[in-house]
Structures are given as structure tokens and as C-alpha cells.
Design an enzyme around this catalytic site. Sequence first.
Site, short mmCIF file in Angstrom:
data_model
loop_
_atom_site.label_atom_id
_atom_site.label_comp_id
_atom_site.label_asym_id
_atom_site.label_seq_id
_atom_site.Cartn_x
_atom_site.Cartn_y
_atom_site.Cartn_z
N CYS A 271 0.76 -1.47 0.10
CA CYS A 271 0.01 -0.01 -0.06
C CYS A 271 0.94 1.47 -0.10
O CYS A 271 0.37 2.34 -0.34
CB CYS A 271 -1.17 0.06 1.23
SG CYS A 271 -2.19 -1.23 1.21
N HIS B 208 -3.02 7.33 2.88
CA HIS B 208 -3.55 6.33 2.49
C HIS B 208 -4.75 6.02 2.69
O HIS B 208 -5.15 6.37 3.81
CB HIS B 208 -2.42 5.04 2.88
CG HIS B 208 -3.15 3.84 2.42
ND1 HIS B 208 -3.35 3.48 1.18
CD2 HIS B 208 -3.09 2.53 3.21
CE1 HIS B 208 -3.86 2.26 0.99
NE2 HIS B 208 -3.50 1.70 2.26
N ASN C 3 -10.43 0.46 0.19
CA ASN C 3 -8.94 0.36 0.14
C ASN C 3 -8.25 -0.34 -1.15
O ASN C 3 -8.47 -1.42 -1.31
CB ASN C 3 -8.28 -0.31 1.28
CG ASN C 3 -6.71 -0.39 1.58
OD1 ASN C 3 -6.01 0.09 0.50
ND2 ASN C 3 -6.28 -0.91 2.47
N1 ACO Z 1 -18.87 -8.24 9.13
C1 ACO Z 1 -19.43 -8.64 10.40
N2 ACO Z 1 -18.61 -9.09 11.31
C2 ACO Z 1 -17.35 -9.09 11.21
C3 ACO Z 1 -16.66 -8.72 9.70
C4 ACO Z 1 -17.46 -8.23 8.72
N3 ACO Z 1 -17.13 -7.82 7.69
N4 ACO Z 1 -15.33 -8.87 9.96
C5 ACO Z 1 -15.02 -9.26 11.24
N5 ACO Z 1 -16.15 -9.52 11.90
C6 ACO Z 1 -16.38 -9.68 13.41
C7 ACO Z 1 -15.18 -10.82 13.87
O1 ACO Z 1 -15.59 -12.10 13.22
C8 ACO Z 1 -15.42 -10.39 15.31
O2 ACO Z 1 -16.47 -11.06 15.82
P1 ACO Z 1 -16.22 -11.93 17.27
O3 ACO Z 1 -16.11 -10.68 18.27
O4 ACO Z 1 -17.45 -12.50 17.47
O5 ACO Z 1 -15.03 -12.71 17.11
C9 ACO Z 1 -15.96 -9.11 15.32
O6 ACO Z 1 -16.49 -8.70 14.09
C10 ACO Z 1 -14.80 -7.91 15.73
O7 ACO Z 1 -13.88 -8.21 14.55
P2 ACO Z 1 -12.19 -7.30 14.85
O8 ACO Z 1 -11.47 -7.90 13.57
O9 ACO Z 1 -11.81 -7.39 16.19
O10 ACO Z 1 -13.10 -6.00 14.25
P3 ACO Z 1 -12.42 -4.71 14.55
O11 ACO Z 1 -13.32 -3.69 15.09
O12 ACO Z 1 -10.87 -4.65 14.71
O13 ACO Z 1 -12.50 -4.18 12.92
C11 ACO Z 1 -11.01 -3.81 10.93
C12 ACO Z 1 -11.86 -4.81 12.01
C13 ACO Z 1 -12.18 -3.15 10.18
C14 ACO Z 1 -10.43 -5.02 9.83
C15 ACO Z 1 -10.15 -3.10 11.60
O14 ACO Z 1 -9.15 -3.90 12.52
C16 ACO Z 1 -9.13 -2.32 10.65
O15 ACO Z 1 -9.60 -1.47 10.16
N6 ACO Z 1 -7.72 -2.80 10.59
C17 ACO Z 1 -7.03 -2.04 9.70
C18 ACO Z 1 -6.67 -2.95 8.86
C19 ACO Z 1 -6.59 -2.30 7.38
O16 ACO Z 1 -6.83 -1.20 7.09
N7 ACO Z 1 -6.13 -2.99 6.64
C20 ACO Z 1 -5.80 -2.73 5.30
C21 ACO Z 1 -4.85 -2.97 4.42
S1 ACO Z 1 -3.44 -2.27 5.52
C22 ACO Z 1 -3.19 -1.07 4.70
O17 ACO Z 1 -3.69 -0.63 3.71
C23 ACO Z 1 -2.21 -0.15 5.11
#
Ligand code: ACO
Length: 332
Positions: free
Chosen positions: A116, A256, A285
Site C-alpha cells: 500500500c 493512504h 482500500n
Molecule cells: N462483518 C461483520 N462482522 C465481522 C466482519 C464483517 N465484515 N469482519 C469481522 N467481523 C467480526 C469478527 O468475526 C469479530 O467477531 P467476534 O467478536 O464474534 O469474534 C468482530 O467482528 C470483531 O472483529 P475485529 O477484527 O476485532 O474488528 P475490528 O473492530 O478490529 O475491525 C477491521 C476490523 C475493520 C479490519 C479493523 O481492524 C481495521 O480497520 N484494521 C485495519 C486494517 C486495514 O485497514 N487493513 C488494510 C490493509 S493495510 C493498509 O492498507 C495499510
Amino acid sequence: MALNRTVTILGTGSYVPEKVVTNDDLAVLVDTSDEWIYSRTGMKERRICAANQATSDLGAEAAKAALKDAGLDAAEIDLLIVATLSPDMFFPSTACFVQDQIGAKNAFCYDLGAACSGFLYALENARAQIACGAVETALVIGAEKMSSFLDWEDRSTCILFGDGAGAAILQARDRGRGLMPAVMGSDGALADLLWTPGGGSRNPISHEMVNRKEHFIQMQGRDVFKHAVTRMGDAVMATLEKNEIAVDEVACFIPHQANIRIIDAIAKRLDVEDRMFSNVEKYANTSSAALAIALDEAAHEGVLKSGDLAVLTVFGSGFTWGASVLEWGENQ
Ligand code: ACO
């Protein structure tokens, strides 16, 4: 004698595929909802390629738009870099395919892999080559067909990404400060927090590897989130210090586009909420294309005005990160 020329972005362009996939469309594929996706990421929709479109096709369209914006012919390009993590194939480079499509027959071409962070890394790579006089005109592209590398049964990753491309044309100019030297960094010790572990030389293609779905993007979302906020915030401060610019002098911050909560957290930390650019709602993204598309939109939607200082910042797999300052010129 070593040169140190000022390098300007002469023109920008971008391209996204026609097909719009909304959060509701994804809720048909996996157990998710518009409410979950929008509240966690700020994304409403993303663009997804047609089956016959490859990364170079997106890059070539963005390149044509950037050439038109700059008023240049493809034959005037000396250097063509494509930043991508979703190349058409392992070799030859996607940059060579773009070269052929746009007719940049006088360019030397290569891909740059910084996930990225790729577009900013490639901008800095081109800037340095122009500044020292090695080349005159560079075309820098960030292009991704992320949809080919996603597990469409994994709700934790497939909702986050989209396809698209953006491009910029760089040349030396005598006026203004142009694109200033970047601050960049990497930490390979954290590679396994965001990667595609299968399909390369360490874990070659096999039926077993594919059955384990190791050819798809895997991510530890929470860890990535924390590192992204810290690294981009630190890189912005470091590049401003390096170029002797105060936060208050910056008209626009273009990060980004990974997640609106990452963008908001950086904005809050730097106290620049009113100057943060985001389009993650429309495209999700798009990895190395995200900054390139955002820069093009900021330029053409009148967000960036002549003489404005803008800060670009990125974070990606590797981990990799960086930030640059840019004085937007009159000819863009
Ligand atoms: N829909 C519904 N529920 C979901 C989904 C979804 N799409 N995805 C995960 N869940 C659930 C999980 O299973 C979990 O359930 P549980 O509590 O029963 O186990 C719950 O939601 C919480 O999951 P987390 O992964 O802890 O959710 P979080 O609040 O951390 O959000 C997210 C996840 C959006 C991916 C966040 O961590 C994030 O934005 N991280 C940054 C990652 C990113 O942007 N990466 C991009 C690539 S890196 C880059 O570009 C720099």
C-alpha cells in the site's frame, strides 16, 4: 557535478472500473452488513474489475488521463514505474504491459513492490532520479486489481478492498519547491501481520497451498490498525521537520485510504481534522492506487490550489510507510 533539481508533478489521472459493489452486495456473499462495514471502515462501496481487465489495463487508463492532464505525449516519458502488489503476472513487469498499451516506447520500465506504500515509494524513486539529472520525465502509477487476491468467503478481508489506478507525471521545474524529499521506513519483522503467504518461492503453488487458501490476502486487522496510525503520524511529523515546514502551513493532508478510522485517528493526533482528504467511502482500500487516486481527485476537485502545501502519507504491508510534502504548482 551532482544536480539537485526541483521536481514537480505536472499532471495526474485516475481510473476505476465501472462495476460498483456496495456493502449490501457484499452482505449477500458473506455474513456482514452495511452498518458493520460503514461504522468500522467508512466504506460504502468499491469498484471491481470486469473479468477481462488486468492491473495494467487500469494503469494504462490512469496513465492516459495523466498524460492528457500534463499535455505530454507518451513518447516523452523516460521512466515508467508501476507500484503494485497485484501484477498482471510475476514477470514481465506490469510496467512493461502499460508501456506497450500507451506507446511509451522511449521509457525504461519496472514495477515497485511496497504494497500500500508503493505509490509514495515510486514517487520518491522518480523524484530522486529526476532531481539528479538521470531522467527528465517520469510516469508513476499505482494500480491494483485487489479483487483477484481476495478470499470472497472471508468477511474480515474481502470487504476492505477495491480495484483502481492513479498516475502522476513528474518533471524538473525551476520554480517553487515541488515534491520535496520523502521520509520512508520499513519493518520486515512484522511481515506476517499482512501478507499473501502462498504462490511465491517460499511456498510455491500447489493444490495443497491453494486448498489452504494461502494465495489470498491474510491480515491481523487490529495490529495493522495500530501500526498504521503510529507510523503515518510519525512519518508526517518527520517529513515536515526535514523540510522545515510547520503543520499550520499545510493546506491539505492526503493519507493512504485504508480505513476512515485510521485517517481520523491520524487527523486527531496531528490536530488537522479540517484539512484531511478522504474518498475511502467510494473506493474502499485500493492499496498502492489509493494515494494516487486521492491525489488526482484532490487536484481536480479544487481541493489543492496553486501554491498550496500538501502532505502525502502511506502505510502498508512489509511493514512499509512514508510521507512527502508537495508544493502544488501552477501548471497542474
Ligand atoms: N462483518 C461483520 N462482522 C465481522 C466482519 C464483517 N465484515 N469482519 C469481522 N467481523 C467480526 C469478527 O468475526 C469479530 O467477531 P467476534 O467478536 O464474534 O469474534 C468482530 O467482528 C470483531 O472483529 P475485529 O477484527 O476485532 O474488528 P475490528 O473492530 O478490529 O475491525 C477491521 C476490523 C475493520 C479490519 C479493523 O481492524 C481495521 O480497520 N484494521 C485495519 C486494517 C486495514 O485497514 N487493513 C488494510 C490493509 S493495510 C493498509 O492498507 C495499510
